[in-house]
Each structure stands twice: as structure tokens, then as C-alpha cells.
Design a protein around this motif. Structure first.
Motif, PDB file in Angstrom:
ATOM      1  N   LEU A 234       0.862  -1.186   0.000  1.00 58.96           N
ATOM      2  CA  LEU A 234       0.000   0.000   0.000  1.00 58.96           C
ATOM      3  C   LEU A 234       0.889   1.223   0.000  1.00 58.96           C
ATOM      4  O   LEU A 234       1.731   1.387   0.879  1.00 58.96           O
ATOM      5  N   THR A 235       0.702   2.061  -0.995  1.00 63.47           N
ATOM      6  CA  THR A 235       1.398   3.346  -1.036  1.00 63.47           C
ATOM      7  C   THR A 235       0.350   4.443  -1.177  1.00 63.47           C
ATOM      8  O   THR A 235      -0.543   4.339  -2.025  1.00 63.47           O
ATOM      9  N   THR A 236       0.440   5.451  -0.320  1.00 63.43           N
ATOM     10  CA  THR A 236      -0.503   6.563  -0.392  1.00 63.43           C
ATOM     11  C   THR A 236       0.261   7.880  -0.339  1.00 63.43           C
ATOM     12  O   THR A 236       1.396   7.939   0.116  1.00 63.43           O
ATOM     13  N   VAL A 237      -0.401   8.929  -0.810  1.00 68.05           N
ATOM     14  CA  VAL A 237       0.125  10.289  -0.662  1.00 68.05           C
ATOM     15  C   VAL A 237      -0.346  10.799   0.705  1.00 68.05           C
ATOM     16  O   VAL A 237      -1.517  10.632   1.062  1.00 68.05           O
TER      17      VAL A 237
ATOM     18  N   VAL B 278       7.319  -0.626   9.583  1.00 68.86           N
ATOM     19  CA  VAL B 278       6.267  -0.855   8.585  1.00 68.86           C
ATOM     20  C   VAL B 278       6.276   0.220   7.496  1.00 68.86           C
ATOM     21  O   VAL B 278       6.243  -0.097   6.310  1.00 68.86           O
ATOM     22  N   ARG B 279       6.347   1.486   7.916  1.00 66.20           N
ATOM     23  CA  ARG B 279       6.080   2.574   6.953  1.00 66.20           C
ATOM     24  C   ARG B 279       7.323   3.418   6.697  1.00 66.20           C
ATOM     25  O   ARG B 279       7.945   3.926   7.621  1.00 66.20           O
ATOM     26  N   SER B 280       7.641   3.535   5.411  1.00 66.29           N
ATOM     27  CA  SER B 280       8.734   4.392   4.977  1.00 66.29           C
ATOM     28  C   SER B 280       8.143   5.579   4.217  1.00 66.29           C
ATOM     29  O   SER B 280       7.027   5.504   3.692  1.00 66.29           O
ATOM     30  N   TYR B 281       8.906   6.678   4.195  1.00 62.42           N
ATOM     31  CA  TYR B 281       8.426   7.904   3.554  1.00 62.42           C
ATOM     32  C   TYR B 281       9.401   8.338   2.475  1.00 62.42           C
ATOM     33  O   TYR B 281      10.617   8.297   2.683  1.00 62.42           O
ATOM     34  N   VAL B 282       8.850   8.718   1.331  1.00 61.37           N
ATOM     35  CA  VAL B 282       9.663   9.219   0.231  1.00 61.37           C
ATOM     36  C   VAL B 282       9.252  10.662  -0.027  1.00 61.37           C
ATOM     37  O   VAL B 282       8.112  10.930  -0.428  1.00 61.37           O
ATOM     38  N   ALA B 283      10.200  11.583   0.238  1.00 63.81           N
ATOM     39  CA  ALA B 283       9.949  12.989  -0.091  1.00 63.81           C
ATOM     40  C   ALA B 283      10.720  13.330  -1.346  1.00 63.81           C
ATOM     41  O   ALA B 283      11.805  12.783  -1.596  1.00 63.81           O
ATOM     42  N   VAL B 284      10.152  14.212  -2.152  1.00 67.42           N
ATOM     43  CA  VAL B 284      10.833  14.707  -3.335  1.00 67.42           C
ATOM     44  C   VAL B 284      10.834  16.234  -3.257  1.00 67.42           C
ATOM     45  O   VAL B 284       9.847  16.835  -2.815  1.00 67.42           O
ATOM     46  N   ALA B 285      11.965  16.831  -3.614  1.00 65.48           N
ATOM     47  CA  ALA B 285      12.067  18.292  -3.513  1.00 65.48           C
ATOM     48  C   ALA B 285      10.948  18.948  -4.317  1.00 65.48           C
ATOM     49  O   ALA B 285      10.768  18.645  -5.501  1.00 65.48           O
ATOM     50  N   GLY B 286      10.207  19.834  -3.670  1.00 65.88           N
ATOM     51  CA  GLY B 286       9.035  20.458  -4.299  1.00 65.88           C
ATOM     52  C   GLY B 286       7.735  19.841  -3.820  1.00 65.88           C
ATOM     53  O   GLY B 286       6.680  20.457  -3.938  1.00 65.88           O
ATOM     54  N   GLY B 287       7.805  18.628  -3.315  1.00 60.27           N
ATOM     55  CA  GLY B 287       6.602  17.966  -2.812  1.00 60.27           C
ATOM     56  C   GLY B 287       5.721  17.441  -3.918  1.00 60.27           C
ATOM     57  O   GLY B 287       5.785  17.904  -5.061  1.00 60.27           O
ATOM     58  N   LEU B 288       4.899  16.448  -3.589  1.00 59.24           N
ATOM     59  CA  LEU B 288       3.958  15.919  -4.574  1.00 59.24           C
ATOM     60  C   LEU B 288       2.836  16.925  -4.756  1.00 59.24           C
ATOM     61  O   LEU B 288       2.288  17.451  -3.784  1.00 59.24           O
ATOM     62  N   ASP B 289       2.505  17.198  -6.016  1.00 55.80           N
ATOM     63  CA  ASP B 289       1.547  18.256  -6.325  1.00 55.80           C
ATOM     64  C   ASP B 289       0.241  17.693  -6.864  1.00 55.80           C
ATOM     65  O   ASP B 289      -0.337  18.238  -7.795  1.00 55.80           O
ATOM     66  N   VAL B 290      -0.217  16.594  -6.282  1.00 60.36           N
ATOM     67  CA  VAL B 290      -1.542  16.085  -6.664  1.00 60.36           C
ATOM     68  C   VAL B 290      -2.595  17.051  -6.132  1.00 60.36           C
ATOM     69  O   VAL B 290      -2.329  17.855  -5.233  1.00 60.36           O
TER      70      VAL B 290
ATOM     71  N   VAL C  68     -11.485   9.865   1.346  1.00 61.34           N
ATOM     72  CA  VAL C  68     -11.415  11.283   0.999  1.00 61.34           C
ATOM     73  C   VAL C  68      -9.962  11.547   0.621  1.00 61.34           C
ATOM     74  O   VAL C  68      -9.042  11.030   1.248  1.00 61.34           O
ATOM     75  N   GLY C  69      -9.762  12.357  -0.425  1.00 62.93           N
ATOM     76  CA  GLY C  69      -8.396  12.659  -0.845  1.00 62.93           C
ATOM     77  C   GLY C  69      -8.010  11.864  -2.071  1.00 62.93           C
ATOM     78  O   GLY C  69      -8.835  11.177  -2.667  1.00 62.93           O
ATOM     79  N   PRO C  70      -6.746  11.970  -2.477  1.00 60.26           N
ATOM     80  CA  PRO C  70      -6.322  11.267  -3.693  1.00 60.26           C
ATOM     81  C   PRO C  70      -6.483   9.763  -3.537  1.00 60.26           C
ATOM     82  O   PRO C  70      -6.391   9.239  -2.426  1.00 60.26           O
ATOM     83  N   PRO C  71      -6.739   9.052  -4.645  1.00 58.49           N
ATOM     84  CA  PRO C  71      -6.836   7.587  -4.554  1.00 58.49           C
ATOM     85  C   PRO C  71      -5.493   6.991  -4.159  1.00 58.49           C
ATOM     86  O   PRO C  71      -4.457   7.650  -4.278  1.00 58.49           O
ATOM     87  N   ARG C  72      -5.504   5.747  -3.697  1.00 62.29           N
ATOM     88  CA  ARG C  72      -4.234   5.091  -3.373  1.00 62.29           C
ATOM     89  C   ARG C  72      -3.371   5.061  -4.621  1.00 62.29           C
ATOM     90  O   ARG C  72      -3.880   5.014  -5.744  1.00 62.29           O
ATOM     91  N   VAL C  73      -2.070   5.112  -4.406  1.00 62.79           N
ATOM     92  CA  VAL C  73      -1.151   5.153  -5.547  1.00 62.79           C
ATOM     93  C   VAL C  73      -1.118   3.773  -6.205  1.00 62.79           C
ATOM     94  O   VAL C  73      -1.070   2.753  -5.507  1.00 62.79           O
TER      95      VAL C  73
END
Lengths: 289, 205
Positions: A14-17, A113-125, A140-145
Motif C-alpha cells: 500500500l502506497t498513499t500520498v 512498517v512505513r517508509s516515507y519518500v519525499a521529493v524536492a518540491g513535494g507531490l503536487d496532486v 477522501v483525498g487522492p486515490p491510493r497510488v
């Protein structure tokens, strides 16, 4: 220059924003959502020069594979797992350059369990109700990735931090304060909760950490009318086995809340695996009164 | 009014009923708290429920408790906007409800459309409002076991409440009919059609 896009190839379990969530809508029935391990998500953002409010990827048990259309700084934090770029090992908890078209691959974490991936600028969904977090209770919010997704990245505003050496919060028994219905479980309720080691159950998720152990005994009968629930509430259903409410918890609930986990200890709940043990201890600073 | 601490930054306030809870929540949202020293940011969440209001994300719980002492239950403060909901009364529990109410299906429609409902609080799902106003003799128990799938827009009754399902979901309410009204749309300025305080009339179509 066209904006950077992350092309998602694999997503693992499971990956989510997630960002800092959407508080303020509980009265409309909307969970707050947001990164489960908030310190880890905030650290990932700091490492790539983002504001703490930037949206990141929350990856459950690893397995994420993606490529970026343009070179960008990324950082992986939280549950420690192998990180590679085009097959070459890269660091965890540090800013790494992901060249255009190169493959970022996350292996499996040995613990956590949970790792986080940040990208410079942030995800812009597109944000929903002011947040880019995915709430897995009401969606509620963006669908699962999903594999095949293309996630837009915002313009980088800060600079990557070459070094960030945060003092990791000390792990240990989760500190608890009395909950609003502690009296439903008698005078020794907190002591009873803080005695045994509980085992994390397999159906734990972003909604709640479900625990197995000696059931907490109610001293009064009757049904509780549904009432507002807080993050970290330790709710006790009729089985007597506690559930710690996490970011996607329902805003209201009908079972009594015996205790509330200290906010600074909640991140540990994000990293506990089914079968692992966890204990509670009274917050030494006590209640508000 | 009795308040119970919930951790260090929240307070659960017990009141007599859903109407008092709605009144207190409406008062708190109207800016009454922002003027109190120590509560400059108000609080993050004000969540009314059946007999309580939760104040969450409160910097100074003591200041909040002091401020709440200035509140008394009032009825005029919950007079929200009026929303009419068009209903096709063809629900699968219409006959059961008619029997419970000692009338026929037309009688159920007449009685249901005559009630002035108020959205007391939301829960269960985004935009799902618990609508208060049914006279006590019309309360019906929910189903013994919920149905696996109810379409969005299903209008039902359970205990003292009436509700409309915003999205397809399982549910144990007694179904009277269905509506095309969009109960929940996060893209709208007011995403919940029936936010707490909204007055509701059902209209047969």
C-alpha cells in the motif's frame, strides 16, 4: 521546462500520498488522515528542503519502484529498507539525487512498517479539503497510488539539507493519559492497561492499532452514545481488547475510551508489526487536572 | 454540563441531548471561543454528537473550561439554513415502518414529510447526518443485521434518527426511499449538504 513527474512502476502492499492531514472536518464525518509516522515524514521533507506541509509518499512494507522525468532530490525515511538508484545502493535518511529516467527502488524493511519518500518540491496532486492526504477509511483525498500513476511534483523552493541529525524519539512503552471514559473501567483502569504486554494484531492499519492481551473489564454496563474521538484514543470494544485510533480513525465512535496515547509516542504505532509486543505506561506528567 | 479531559489537548463536554450539543457546538463555532485569552486559535475540531461535544486541538484546556461556563443552552442559535430533499418513497422497509406507525405507506410518506428535521451531527461517513426531529412514537429499531450494500441517496430511519446515505455503503437503517440529492461533494464550498445545524424537510416526488 515541463514540471517533474514521478512515474510509478510498483507500489508494494500500500502506497498513499500523505501530508499533515485535514483537521477541522471531523464534524462533517471526515477523518484527519495524514502521515502515520509524522516525525519521519517531516524529516524526509527537511532533507530535501521542503516545508513540513509538503506531500510525501507513505510506503507500507517497501516495494515501491518509480522513475522521475527530470532529475530531482529525494529522501527516504521511516522504516529502514534498502534504497537503490538504477541498482546502485543509496542512503536511507539522507538526500539523494535521482537523475532523470533513473529507477528508484525500495526493498523490504527488516523492521518497522512505513517508509516515507519525499521529493524536492513535494507531490503536487490535487488537494481535497485543503490536504493531499489519502484517508483510507472513507477515501477522501487522492486515490491510493497504483502502478502506472504519474504524480506531479511541485517546484522546489528550498535546498536539500546535506545533513540532518535529529535525535530520534526514544522508543518504549506508549505514554498514556486518562481518557474520557476511564471511569467505565474502575479505579485501577490505567494500571490494568499499563500492566501487560499487548500483541499487535494482523488487522491493524491506518485506522487503528489493534491489540491482543488480557481484556479490560468494564465496571458499568450500558451503551455509550456515539461521541467524538481523538487521535490516539485507546478505545475498548466489547471484547475488552484495546484499539489505538490512528490518523484515519472514524471521527465519532460508540465504545468507551479508557486512555489517550501521548501525541509524541503515536509515531511508534505506525512502525509496529503484527506479532510485535507493545506496552503502555502512565504519562509521568499526569493529566490536565 | 459536565466536562471530561481527553488527554492533554481535548475536552469532552456532556450535555443533555443532541439539541444541546448542537447548540453548544454552534455557539463555539460562532467565534465565542476566539475572544477568550488562551484560546486565540480557538480549537481545531468542534465535534457535536448525541449527548456530547468534543473540543480537540485546544492549547489551553483550562481556559476552554472557563469559557464554557459562560454558555447556556439556547434554541435559537441552531436555526440553520433550510434544505428540501426530494424523495421517491419506494424503500424496502416502507411496509414495516407503516405497520410500526399504525398506518399505511401513504401515511408514512405524509408523516415523514411533515417532520421538521435538524441535522444534529455527522458521523459514520463523510456527510452522513443524524437528523433529529422524529416524535418518540415514530422511533423504529435498526435492522438486526445490516444490509451489505445500500445505494447512495438511500433515506432511512434508525432509533430516533433519520439519515441519508451519501455514498454506497453497508447499512442497518430502515429504508423509506431514495433521493438524487448529492449529500457529499468535497469540491463544493460546503461539502456536506446537511452540515450540523441544517434544517431539513423531505418532499415526496
Amino acid at each position: 521546462m515541463s514540471p517533474t513527474v514521478l512515474q510509478v512502476w510498483e507500489v508494494g502492499a500500500l502506497t498513499t500520498v500523505q501530508d499533515e492531514g485535514r483537521p477541522g472536518h471531523a464534524h462533517l464525518g471526515v477523518p484527519r488522515a495524514g502521515a502515520l509516522d509524522r516525525p519521519a515524514a517531516a524529516l524526509a521533507n527537511r532533507l530535501v528542503g521542503n516545508e513540513s506541509s509538503a506531500a510525501v509518499l507513505e510506503v507500507t512494507l517497501g516495494g515501491l519502484v518509480l522513475r522521475a522525468t527530470h532529475g530531482c532530490w529525494v529522501a527516504v525515511t521511516g522504516a529502514v529498507l534498502p534504497v537503490s538508484v538504477d541498482g546502485a545502493g543509496r542512503g536511507h535518511t539522507r538526500a539523494e539525487w535521482l537523475p532523470a529516467g533513473a529507477e528508484l527502488r525500495l526493498g523490504r524493511p527488516a523492521s518497522g512498517v512505513r517508509s516515507y519518500v519525499a521529493v524536492a518540491g513535494g507531490l503536487d496532486v490535487a488537494p481535497v479539503l485543503g490536504s493531499r492526504s489519502t484517508d483510507t477509511l472513507a477515501w477522501v483525498g487522492p486515490p491510493r497510488v497504483a502502478a502506472g500513476d504519474e504524480l506531479p511534483v511541485g517546484a522546489a523552493t528550498g535546498r536539500p539539507a546535506p545533513l540532518d541529525t535529529p535525535r530520534p524519539p526514544r522508543t518504549g512503552p506508549l505514554r498514556v493519559l486518562p481518557g474520557p471514559r476511564v471511569d467505565w473501567f474502575g479505579a485501577g483502569a490505567l494500571a490494568a492497561l499499563c500492566g501487560p504486554a499487548y500483541v499487535v494484531e494482523a488487522d491493524s492499519n491506518r485506522v487503528g492499532l489493534r491489540l491482543d492481551g488480557p481484556p479490560l473489564q468494564r465496571v458499568r454496563d450500558g451503551e455509550l452514545a456515539s461521541e467524538g474521538m481523538v487521535l490516539g484514543a485507546v478505545q475498548v470494544p466489547p471484547s475488552g481488547r484495546p484499539v489505538v485510533f490512528l490518523a484515519d480513525h472514524p471521527p465519532t465512535g460508540g465504545y468507551p475510551v479508557v486512555a489517550v496515547v501521548h501525541p509524541d509516542d503515536l509515531w511508534q504505532c505506525a512502525q509496529l508489526r503484527p506479532g510485535e509486543r507493545v506496552r503502555f505506561r502512565p504519562d509521568p506528567r499526569g493529566a490536565t487536572r | 454540563m459536565h466536562s471530561r479531559p481527553v488527554g492533554r489537548h481535548a475536552l469532552l463536554v456532556e450535555v443533555d441531548d443532541a439539541r444541546a450539543a448542537l447548540s453548544l457546538a454552534t455557539w463555539a463555532r460562532s467565534g465565542a471561543l476566539a475572544a477568550v485569552p488562551g484560546l486565540a486559535g480557538g480549537c481545531e475540531e468542534v465535534v457535536p454528537a448525541a449527548r456530547t461535544v468534543l473540543f480537540d486541538g485546544v492549547a489551553d484546556v483550562g481556559a476552554l473550561e472557563a469559557a464554557l461556563a459562560g454558555w447556556t443552552p439556547t434554541e435559537e442559535s441552531v436555526d440553520g439554513p433550510l434544505v428540501e430533499i426530494q424523495v421517491t418513497y419506494d424503500g424496502s422497509d416502507l411496509a414495516v415502518v407503516a405497520e410500526a406507525w399504525g398506518t399505511d405507506e401513504a401515511g408514512v410518506v405524509a408523516a415523514h414529510t411533515a417532520v421538521d428535521f435538524t441535522a444534529a451531527f455527522c458521523g459514520f461517513a463523510p456527510g452522513f447526518a443524524y437528523l433529529a426531529g422524529l416524535p418518540e412514537e415514530r422511533w423504529v429499531p435498526r435492522l438486526e443485521s445490516p444490509r451489505a450494500r445500500l445505494p447512495a441517496g438511500s433515506v432511512g430511519l434508525a432509533d430516533r434518527w433519520c439519515g441519508v446515505y451519501p455514498t454506497e455503503s453497508p447499512g442497518g437503517w430502515r429504508l423509506l426511499g431514495r433521493t438524487d440529492a448529492v449529500l457529499w461533494d468535497p469540491a463544493r464550498e460546503q461539502p456536506a449538504l446537511l452540515a450540523p445545524g441544517t434544517r431539513v424537510r423531505f418532499v415526496a416526488r
